[in-house]
Design a protein around this motif. Sequence first.
Motif, short mmCIF file in Angstrom:
data_model
loop_
_atom_site.label_atom_id
_atom_site.label_comp_id
_atom_site.label_asym_id
_atom_site.label_seq_id
_atom_site.Cartn_x
_atom_site.Cartn_y
_atom_site.Cartn_z
N GLN A 1 0.84 -1.18 0.00
CA GLN A 1 0.00 0.00 0.00
C GLN A 1 0.88 1.24 0.00
OE1 GLN A 1 -2.62 -0.24 3.38
NE2 GLN A 1 -4.01 -1.66 2.37
N PRO A 2 0.33 2.37 -0.44
CA PRO A 2 1.09 3.62 -0.35
C PRO A 2 1.58 3.86 1.06
CG PRO A 2 -0.91 3.94 -1.64
CD PRO A 2 -0.99 2.55 -1.06
N LYS A 3 2.75 4.46 1.16
CA LYS A 3 3.43 4.56 2.45
C LYS A 3 2.60 5.26 3.52
CE LYS A 3 8.08 5.40 4.19
NZ LYS A 3 9.43 5.92 3.87
N PHE A 4 1.82 6.25 3.12
CA PHE A 4 1.08 7.02 4.11
C PHE A 4 -0.42 6.71 4.08
CE2 PHE A 4 4.99 9.38 3.60
CZ PHE A 4 5.27 9.81 4.89
N SER A 5 -0.77 5.52 3.55
CA SER A 5 -2.20 5.17 3.47
C SER A 5 -2.80 4.98 4.86
CB SER A 5 -2.39 3.90 2.63
OG SER A 5 -1.73 2.80 3.24
N ASN A 6 -2.03 4.32 5.76
CA ASN A 6 -2.53 4.12 7.12
C ASN A 6 -2.71 5.44 7.86
OD1 ASN A 6 -2.78 1.32 7.11
ND2 ASN A 6 -0.65 1.00 7.69
N LEU A 7 -1.81 6.39 7.57
CA LEU A 7 -1.91 7.70 8.21
C LEU A 7 -3.19 8.40 7.78
CD1 LEU A 7 -0.56 9.82 10.00
CD2 LEU A 7 0.61 10.69 7.97
N ALA A 8 -3.51 8.33 6.47
CA ALA A 8 -4.75 8.94 5.99
C ALA A 8 -5.96 8.25 6.62
CB ALA A 8 -4.81 8.84 4.47
N ARG A 9 -5.89 6.94 6.76
CA ARG A 9 -7.00 6.20 7.37
C ARG A 9 -7.17 6.59 8.84
NH1 ARG A 9 -5.11 1.43 6.71
NH2 ARG A 9 -5.81 1.22 4.57
N GLN A 10 -6.06 6.81 9.53
CA GLN A 10 -6.14 7.20 10.94
C GLN A 10 -6.71 8.61 11.10
OE1 GLN A 10 -6.17 5.10 13.09
NE2 GLN A 10 -4.26 4.16 13.65
N PHE A 11 -6.37 9.51 10.15
CA PHE A 11 -6.95 10.85 10.19
C PHE A 11 -8.48 10.77 10.18
CE2 PHE A 11 -3.03 13.24 9.01
CZ PHE A 11 -3.20 14.29 9.89
N PHE A 12 -8.98 9.86 9.36
CA PHE A 12 -10.43 9.71 9.24
C PHE A 12 -11.02 9.00 10.45
CE2 PHE A 12 -14.17 7.27 7.71
CZ PHE A 12 -14.98 8.35 7.39
N SER A 13 -10.27 8.02 11.00
CA SER A 13 -10.83 7.18 12.06
C SER A 13 -10.82 7.83 13.43
CB SER A 13 -10.09 5.84 12.12
OG SER A 13 -8.76 6.03 12.55
N ILE A 14 -10.01 8.90 13.64
CA ILE A 14 -9.94 9.49 14.97
C ILE A 14 -11.00 10.56 15.21
CG2 ILE A 14 -7.47 9.04 15.17
CD1 ILE A 14 -7.05 12.08 14.80
N TRP A 15 -11.73 10.94 14.17
CA TRP A 15 -12.69 12.03 14.40
C TRP A 15 -13.78 11.65 15.41
CZ3 TRP A 15 -17.89 11.80 13.70
CH2 TRP A 15 -18.41 10.83 12.84
N PRO A 16 -14.22 10.36 15.49
CA PRO A 16 -15.18 10.06 16.55
C PRO A 16 -14.59 10.27 17.95
CG PRO A 16 -15.18 8.32 14.89
CD PRO A 16 -13.99 9.19 14.62
N LEU A 17 -13.30 9.94 18.11
CA LEU A 17 -12.65 10.14 19.42
C LEU A 17 -12.55 11.63 19.76
CD1 LEU A 17 -9.79 7.50 19.11
CD2 LEU A 17 -11.84 7.33 20.53
#
Length: 506
Positions: free
Chosen positions: A194-210
């Motif tokens: 996967q692209p190197k920063f794909s997990n980072l982008a996913r985490q940006f989206f996933s932390i908004w509920p927190l």
Amino acid sequence: MSQKQLKEAFISNLNGTSLLEISVGLSLAPLCLLCRGLLLILHYLHYGKPVSSRTHSLLLDFLVLVSPLLFSCTVLSPIIFFMPLILAAFCAGIFSKIYSQRKQETRVPFGQIVKEFQQTYLDPDYIPAITVFRVYVNVLTSISILAVDFPQYPRRYAKAETYGTGVMDLGVGAFIFGNALVCPEVRQKPCVTQPKFSNLARQFFSIWPLISLGVGRLLSVKSIEYHEHTSEYGVHWNFFFTLAFVRLAASLLLAMFPKNKAWILALTVAVLYQLILNTTSLKAFLLHGSGGTDSRAGFLDANREGLLSLFGYLAIYLASVQVGLWLLKCRSSVRGWLGALWVLARAVVVLLLSLHVSQAHADPVSRRMANLSFCLWVTAHCLMLFTLFVATDLTLVFTKLLVKGSSVPCCWNVVKPPNSNKKPRPEAVPVRREEKVPHLCLISAINKNQLLFFLLANVMTGAVNILVDTIHSKAAFALCILHLYMFFNCLIMYILHAKNIVLKFW
């Protein structure tokens, strides 16, 4: 003093308990899990079928998995050192009954059973101890956040003010540890590029509920003037913010450095943070504020504990990522997991020795600072608890081999050896894939909606504290409230699980 001030004083200026008492207490959850599994196998042995009633299943799970822990941290806390012995004796009695009453055709010599057990293959796609660890951390946290407001909850178990090892201090770190075990960096398959920063982008989206939950908690606490322990995270900060920013920072670091070297990152962050605490004025600022007057002027000063402790929690998160990656290495046999148990046990010993050195030459354990000793303590005890859960699962696998056809939810499935056409020896206990029996399991139910479970526990804790004078409650009343609170929370999760509803949309 007002009611708010009384409750704040009730949970402040505490010193924690001993490492030994916490270690002993950690054995209770695995023993409860073992007891429940043995009871289910014994039921199958007697009736030839699993527990089919949803009501009976829920009651059994609650009474065996949750209620003993609630009693142990309240009215039974004076005999906490005897509780593991009592539970272990009860489990031994059930196992003895299963072993003596198993069917005649499966009665083979004990040595033969042990040999077959070591050669047994397990479902490689599922490690039940990870699920159970995360669920139990959530359950214990939910019990403690309300129980701490009652006098029956020992003050030594509550969060320590500056230095000390309280049960709730460990719970905070364990929550971070459990989240990292299943983070995207761990779950991503090695063969998938996967692209190197794909997990980072996913985490940006996933932390908004927190972040949203953190803001919601801040606004609600301030608006109703709910009691709060300011030196825990600060004036505006809370655990939801900590969890969100730690996940984001870890994803950023793991996008830049190899994730299989996460333990090096963890050690580097923890050691550098400790060096800065010891060689600069940062520790004095963290403990006493700017000018040493315990001021709370400005955002940084007001929230210094929450902001600076991020470094320690980040180290714990990164260490857990390394553990998660190691656990996912293919171990499809009992023999492989017995070897893994030995490695985990040695890791715990090394971490505990390192903790002793750190406390002697750096700083005692401090959740408020999340210093090096705190990181070592949390990691060691989380690994200890996980090791006990794995040992429990293997014990249940052994017992299931004694009773053909029995099954335990949230436990390893026994499978056939890969690429093996050999027929089992007549005298051997058959090793086969278990029948897919639909189970309604409280552990699975909570696991499906963990964030909802934690959020509901927080909301209900606030409601109880508003409606009830917890500080002056009698033991019987406190136990009744705590059981109703936990049962209602578990019941909601159980109903959602029965209807296959997962309230997650991010």
